[in-house]
Design a protein around this motif. Sequence first.
Motif, PDB file in Angstrom:
ATOM      1  N   THR A 224     -23.693  18.853 -19.295  1.00 54.98           N
ATOM      2  CA  THR A 224     -23.114  19.888 -18.750  1.00 54.98           C
ATOM      3  C   THR A 224     -22.438  19.184 -17.384  1.00 54.98           C
ATOM      4  O   THR A 224     -21.456  19.644 -16.878  1.00 54.98           O
ATOM      5  N   VAL A 225     -23.144  18.256 -16.816  1.00 55.65           N
ATOM      6  CA  VAL A 225     -22.448  17.474 -15.631  1.00 55.65           C
ATOM      7  C   VAL A 225     -22.465  16.069 -15.875  1.00 55.65           C
ATOM      8  O   VAL A 225     -23.605  15.289 -16.339  1.00 55.65           O
ATOM      9  N   LEU A 226     -21.604  15.564 -15.594  1.00 56.97           N
ATOM     10  CA  LEU A 226     -21.275  14.001 -15.728  1.00 56.97           C
ATOM     11  C   LEU A 226     -20.923  13.562 -14.266  1.00 56.97           C
ATOM     12  O   LEU A 226     -20.132  13.831 -13.561  1.00 56.97           O
ATOM     13  N   LYS A 227     -22.027  12.493 -13.786  1.00 58.39           N
ATOM     14  CA  LYS A 227     -21.503  11.527 -12.769  1.00 58.39           C
ATOM     15  C   LYS A 227     -20.630  10.635 -13.160  1.00 58.39           C
ATOM     16  O   LYS A 227     -20.962   9.795 -14.097  1.00 58.39           O
ATOM     17  N   ARG A 243     -14.505  13.078 -24.473  1.00 57.68           N
ATOM     18  CA  ARG A 243     -14.467  14.003 -25.448  1.00 57.68           C
ATOM     19  C   ARG A 243     -16.044  14.114 -26.248  1.00 57.68           C
ATOM     20  O   ARG A 243     -16.304  15.243 -26.305  1.00 57.68           O
ATOM     21  N   GLU A 244     -16.888  13.143 -26.026  1.00 55.82           N
ATOM     22  CA  GLU A 244     -18.082  13.203 -26.582  1.00 55.82           C
ATOM     23  C   GLU A 244     -19.082  13.920 -25.623  1.00 55.82           C
ATOM     24  O   GLU A 244     -20.025  14.521 -26.008  1.00 55.82           O
ATOM     25  N   VAL A 245     -18.876  13.371 -24.408  1.00 61.45           N
ATOM     26  CA  VAL A 245     -19.624  14.035 -23.260  1.00 61.45           C
ATOM     27  C   VAL A 245     -19.473  15.625 -23.151  1.00 61.45           C
ATOM     28  O   VAL A 245     -20.142  16.460 -22.986  1.00 61.45           O
ATOM     29  N   ASP A 246     -17.984  15.858 -23.185  1.00 60.87           N
ATOM     30  CA  ASP A 246     -17.572  17.211 -23.096  1.00 60.87           C
ATOM     31  C   ASP A 246     -18.111  17.864 -21.677  1.00 60.87           C
ATOM     32  O   ASP A 246     -18.499  18.966 -21.860  1.00 60.87           O
ATOM     33  N   PRO A 247     -18.054  17.321 -20.668  1.00 63.96           N
ATOM     34  CA  PRO A 247     -18.546  18.127 -19.447  1.00 63.96           C
ATOM     35  C   PRO A 247     -17.933  19.145 -18.951  1.00 63.96           C
ATOM     36  O   PRO A 247     -16.785  19.235 -18.720  1.00 63.96           O
ATOM     37  N   ALA A 248     -18.530  20.413 -18.336  1.00 65.57           N
ATOM     38  CA  ALA A 248     -18.229  21.367 -17.956  1.00 65.57           C
ATOM     39  C   ALA A 248     -17.824  20.842 -16.412  1.00 65.57           C
ATOM     40  O   ALA A 248     -17.089  21.526 -15.884  1.00 65.57           O
ATOM     41  N   TYR A 249     -18.417  19.926 -15.700  1.00 67.88           N
ATOM     42  CA  TYR A 249     -18.274  19.592 -14.403  1.00 67.88           C
ATOM     43  C   TYR A 249     -18.342  18.041 -14.423  1.00 67.88           C
ATOM     44  O   TYR A 249     -19.207  17.532 -15.155  1.00 67.88           O
ATOM     45  N   ALA A 250     -17.685  17.294 -13.301  1.00 69.65           N
ATOM     46  CA  ALA A 250     -17.543  16.032 -13.314  1.00 69.65           C
ATOM     47  C   ALA A 250     -17.926  15.734 -11.616  1.00 69.65           C
ATOM     48  O   ALA A 250     -16.845  16.202 -10.977  1.00 69.65           O
ATOM     49  N   VAL A 251     -18.536  14.993 -11.370  1.00 72.17           N
ATOM     50  CA  VAL A 251     -18.865  14.273  -9.868  1.00 72.17           C
ATOM     51  C   VAL A 251     -18.449  13.058  -9.738  1.00 72.17           C
ATOM     52  O   VAL A 251     -19.113  11.868 -10.410  1.00 72.17           O
ATOM     53  N   GLU A 273      -7.942  17.243 -18.402  1.00 73.89           N
ATOM     54  CA  GLU A 273      -7.584  17.485 -19.862  1.00 73.89           C
ATOM     55  C   GLU A 273      -8.779  17.938 -20.754  1.00 73.89           C
ATOM     56  O   GLU A 273      -8.611  18.575 -21.805  1.00 73.89           O
ATOM     57  N   VAL A 274      -9.946  17.326 -20.316  1.00 67.14           N
ATOM     58  CA  VAL A 274     -11.219  17.822 -21.227  1.00 67.14           C
ATOM     59  C   VAL A 274     -11.727  18.991 -20.275  1.00 67.14           C
ATOM     60  O   VAL A 274     -12.848  19.480 -20.993  1.00 67.14           O
ATOM     61  N   GLY A 275     -11.152  19.687 -19.687  1.00 70.59           N
ATOM     62  CA  GLY A 275     -11.667  20.824 -19.039  1.00 70.59           C
ATOM     63  C   GLY A 275     -12.721  20.850 -18.279  1.00 70.59           C
ATOM     64  O   GLY A 275     -13.486  21.796 -17.748  1.00 70.59           O
ATOM     65  N   ALA A 276     -12.787  19.649 -17.545  1.00 71.57           N
ATOM     66  CA  ALA A 276     -14.021  19.392 -16.432  1.00 71.57           C
ATOM     67  C   ALA A 276     -13.634  19.941 -15.161  1.00 71.57           C
ATOM     68  O   ALA A 276     -12.669  19.527 -14.640  1.00 71.57           O
ATOM     69  N   SER A 277     -14.332  20.519 -14.192  1.00 76.22           N
ATOM     70  CA  SER A 277     -14.325  21.046 -13.115  1.00 76.22           C
ATOM     71  C   SER A 277     -14.786  19.606 -12.056  1.00 76.22           C
ATOM     72  O   SER A 277     -15.747  19.238 -12.299  1.00 76.22           O
ATOM     73  N   ILE A 278     -13.916  19.199 -11.211  1.00 78.70           N
ATOM     74  CA  ILE A 278     -14.091  18.059 -10.386  1.00 78.70           C
ATOM     75  C   ILE A 278     -14.794  18.260  -9.032  1.00 78.70           C
ATOM     76  O   ILE A 278     -14.353  19.311  -8.265  1.00 78.70           O
ATOM     77  N   TYR A 279     -15.871  17.893  -8.704  1.00 78.01           N
ATOM     78  CA  TYR A 279     -16.443  17.667  -7.290  1.00 78.01           C
ATOM     79  C   TYR A 279     -16.203  16.016  -6.720  1.00 78.01           C
ATOM     80  O   TYR A 279     -16.566  15.230  -7.652  1.00 78.01           O
ATOM     81  N   ARG A 280     -16.096  15.910  -5.704  1.00 77.33           N
ATOM     82  CA  ARG A 280     -15.854  14.619  -5.147  1.00 77.33           C
ATOM     83  C   ARG A 280     -16.481  14.387  -3.823  1.00 77.33           C
ATOM     84  O   ARG A 280     -16.333  15.357  -2.821  1.00 77.33           O
ATOM     85  N   THR A 281     -17.299  13.411  -3.399  1.00 78.20           N
ATOM     86  CA  THR A 281     -18.081  13.208  -2.333  1.00 78.20           C
ATOM     87  C   THR A 281     -17.069  12.915  -1.110  1.00 78.20           C
ATOM     88  O   THR A 281     -17.350  13.166  -0.015  1.00 78.20           O
ATOM     89  N   ASP A 282     -15.925  12.303  -1.485  1.00 76.20           N
ATOM     90  CA  ASP A 282     -15.005  12.005  -0.249  1.00 76.20           C
ATOM     91  C   ASP A 282     -14.384  12.939   0.501  1.00 76.20           C
ATOM     92  O   ASP A 282     -14.161  13.043   1.473  1.00 76.20           O
ATOM     93  N   LEU A 283     -14.386  14.290  -0.432  1.00 70.28           N
ATOM     94  CA  LEU A 283     -13.838  15.336   0.027  1.00 70.28           C
ATOM     95  C   LEU A 283     -14.801  16.667   0.338  1.00 70.28           C
ATOM     96  O   LEU A 283     -14.376  17.270   1.197  1.00 70.28           O
ATOM     97  N   MET A 284     -15.975  16.557  -0.090  1.00 66.90           N
ATOM     98  CA  MET A 284     -16.779  17.382  -0.053  1.00 66.90           C
ATOM     99  C   MET A 284     -18.176  17.215   0.563  1.00 66.90           C
ATOM    100  O   MET A 284     -19.072  18.175   0.795  1.00 66.90           O
TER     101      MET A 284
END
Length: 378
Positions: A224-227, A243-251, A273-284
């Motif tokens: 679900t979530v990829l670091k 593509r194999e991980v297919d994460p919904a979210y990426a941190v 392109e794989v459809g992951a919503s991105i979260y970033r510690t430098d910005l968030m």
Amino acid sequence: MTRERSSGRLGWRIKNALVTLLFFALVVLAFLAWQELPPFDHAAKVPEGSSFSVRFLDVGQGDAALVLCDGEAMLIDGGPAEASQKIYSTLEQQGIRTLKLIVNSHPHEDHVGGLAAALNVAEAETALSPVTEYDGRGFQAFLRYLDEQGVALTVPKPGDIYELGSAEVEILGPVAAPDDPADLNNDCLIVRVTYGKTSFLFTGDMEKEEEQSLLDAGVKLRSTVLKVGHHGSGNASSYPFLREVDPAYAVISVGAGNDYGHPMESVLTRLTEVGASIYRTDLMGDILCVSDGKGVSWTVEKEADSAALETPGDMTRNAAAPLEVPEGTTYILNTRSKVFHEVWCPRAAEISEKNRTYTQAPRETVAEGYRPCGYCEP
């Protein structure tokens, strides 16, 4: 008599054919029914009253994540030494006095530097690392505090499983040692945490080589979530892996204004392109992900719009002026670090003259002995 025997044999053949057809029909029906069933996941159910969260800590250019489940805690990496106070205060604020698991993905300073601070607050029950020896200051401090607590480092094997409350912590890699023993990025512990129907993949600084090893081994990667690996370096997060991980979210755990241009534009593009919503510690800042076993919800320290999240990092230090290179040069090589660069790369201009050399060889030849720069991505 001959006709009767022939007739008997014919009947027997027809019966055999019917039995065979029936058997195959049952097999097909069973397969179709199986296809309709949800994927098997022995950890799909969570107990009533259970809780689970992952806090991705803003430790600058480094990694640190605190996983809590049913009152038990796991810390995966501790950021650089400068993040020690952040690690200490976070554990104190959360009231954590015991770490069921403390994990060092690999002994680079930006992952191990703050782990000694964690051991100033909490007692560790089990400590995991891909190595037991390394000369770095942060790793030595980590070993010293573990020794004071009487805890020995464990080097886990792929497939090893640890419990954290009602969550399952599985070690996926490394599945193979890198060709170069000094290549610590591709000798990372890869950890997948499953809670109910949600899963979280922690990849340390894993690069494309270890990603491919996991793919070749047929390891279950879907999460679900990829670091995101290596702070969004271009040497990680390949298309086949994502593509194999297919994460919904990426941190992406990354420092603001870091010296490497992380996260790279190519990585952000692939994640999108794989459809992951991105979260970033430098910005968030700190990023909190809570799971109920069915889905996840997010809380961030600072809001950031999607345009900013998809903007690559910028180098803020004064890079050396581009080099004047011999005519026909294809790449600039760092003979000490075994990294090759595009001729325009500002990182190449910072290589000391004794360690810098030029080549006219094609990429395929150079890549046999060198790895590509994570900034210019040759």
